[in-house]
Motif scaffolding. Structure first.
Motif, PDB file in Angstrom:
ATOM      1  N   GLU A   1       0.860  -1.179   0.000  1.00  0.00           N
ATOM      2  CA  GLU A   1       0.000   0.000   0.000  1.00  0.00           C
ATOM      3  C   GLU A   1       0.896   1.228   0.000  1.00  0.00           C
ATOM      4  O   GLU A   1       1.919   1.259   0.698  1.00  0.00           O
ATOM      5  N   LEU A   2       0.547   2.228  -0.800  1.00  0.00           N
ATOM      6  CA  LEU A   2       1.334   3.453  -0.898  1.00  0.00           C
ATOM      7  C   LEU A   2       0.560   4.626  -0.321  1.00  0.00           C
ATOM      8  O   LEU A   2      -0.642   4.754  -0.545  1.00  0.00           O
ATOM      9  N   CYS A   3       1.258   5.484   0.429  1.00  0.00           N
ATOM     10  CA  CYS A   3       0.682   6.713   0.979  1.00  0.00           C
ATOM     11  C   CYS A   3       1.707   7.824   0.771  1.00  0.00           C
ATOM     12  O   CYS A   3       2.837   7.738   1.266  1.00  0.00           O
ATOM     13  N   ARG A   4       1.316   8.859   0.029  1.00  0.00           N
ATOM     14  CA  ARG A   4       2.225   9.982  -0.203  1.00  0.00           C
ATOM     15  C   ARG A   4       2.366  10.768   1.098  1.00  0.00           C
ATOM     16  O   ARG A   4       1.386  11.134   1.720  1.00  0.00           O
TER      17      ARG A   4
ATOM     18  N   ASP B   1       4.897  13.541   1.457  1.00  0.00           N
ATOM     19  CA  ASP B   1       5.166  14.909   1.043  1.00  0.00           C
ATOM     20  C   ASP B   1       5.732  14.859  -0.376  1.00  0.00           C
ATOM     21  O   ASP B   1       5.690  13.813  -1.021  1.00  0.00           O
ATOM     22  N   ALA B   2       6.284  15.962  -0.832  1.00  0.00           N
ATOM     23  CA  ALA B   2       6.786  16.014  -2.206  1.00  0.00           C
ATOM     24  C   ALA B   2       7.978  15.092  -2.422  1.00  0.00           C
ATOM     25  O   ALA B   2       8.224  14.640  -3.539  1.00  0.00           O
ATOM     26  N   GLU B   3       8.714  14.778  -1.364  1.00  0.00           N
ATOM     27  CA  GLU B   3       9.943  13.988  -1.509  1.00  0.00           C
ATOM     28  C   GLU B   3       9.801  12.501  -1.165  1.00  0.00           C
ATOM     29  O   GLU B   3      10.624  11.697  -1.569  1.00  0.00           O
ATOM     30  N   SER B   4       8.766  12.138  -0.380  1.00  0.00           N
ATOM     31  CA  SER B   4       8.704  10.770   0.134  1.00  0.00           C
ATOM     32  C   SER B   4       7.337  10.125  -0.020  1.00  0.00           C
ATOM     33  O   SER B   4       6.311  10.793   0.041  1.00  0.00           O
ATOM     34  N   VAL B   5       7.374   8.798  -0.181  1.00  0.00           N
ATOM     35  CA  VAL B   5       6.175   7.962  -0.210  1.00  0.00           C
ATOM     36  C   VAL B   5       6.355   6.896   0.861  1.00  0.00           C
ATOM     37  O   VAL B   5       7.435   6.317   1.009  1.00  0.00           O
ATOM     38  N   GLU B   6       5.291   6.639   1.606  1.00  0.00           N
ATOM     39  CA  GLU B   6       5.311   5.592   2.619  1.00  0.00           C
ATOM     40  C   GLU B   6       4.808   4.302   1.987  1.00  0.00           C
ATOM     41  O   GLU B   6       3.755   4.284   1.359  1.00  0.00           O
ATOM     42  N   VAL B   7       5.579   3.235   2.136  1.00  0.00           N
ATOM     43  CA  VAL B   7       5.197   1.912   1.643  1.00  0.00           C
ATOM     44  C   VAL B   7       4.765   1.087   2.847  1.00  0.00           C
ATOM     45  O   VAL B   7       5.537   0.898   3.784  1.00  0.00           O
TER      46      VAL B   7
END
Length: 123
Positions: A67-70, A72-78
């Protein structure tokens, strides 16, 4: 198998060739033989990866592998589904393990290391 180790001051991620079941069985045997407590539960864990790599991960997300959650502009949480092992039920230190396709595991390890390098550079 992916292994995320949560210690007091850092998170590390390793790809292991051992199967999830074999690794957990070994940990349980070590705990029994050493008479140390072990706590195991199904859980989720998350890691940060560079947002620029999210295209590589979107297919896996659409297949419900991750599952992906943005953030901020630099990072995505997996977000990963797997097993949490620790010595006490409420502990924030321990090991999270999950088993994905080898390609996915290697990709996540590389992206995680890239995110760490970026964070170290910014500090």
């Amino acid at each position: 198998m992916l292994k995320l180790t949560y210690s007091n001051n850092k998170i590390s991620l390793d790809c292991l060739k051992q199967s999830l079941e074999d690794w957990i069985n070994t940990r349980v045997l070590i705990s029994i033989r050493s008479t140390l407590s072990i706590y195991i539960e199904s859980s989720t864990a998350s890691i940060l990866v560079p947002a620029s790599s999210s295209c590589e991960l979107e297919l896996m997300s659409s297949e419900n592998i991750i599952e992906l959650c943005r953030c901020d502009a630099e990072s995505v949480e997996v977000v990963l589904k797997g097993i949490w092992l620790t010595s006490q039920a409420e502990s924030e230190t321990g090991v999270f393990v999950t088993e994905l396709e080898e390609y996915t595991e290697c990709l996540l390890q590389n992206l995680f290391e890239r995110e760490l390098c970026t964070q170290d550079y910014l500090i």
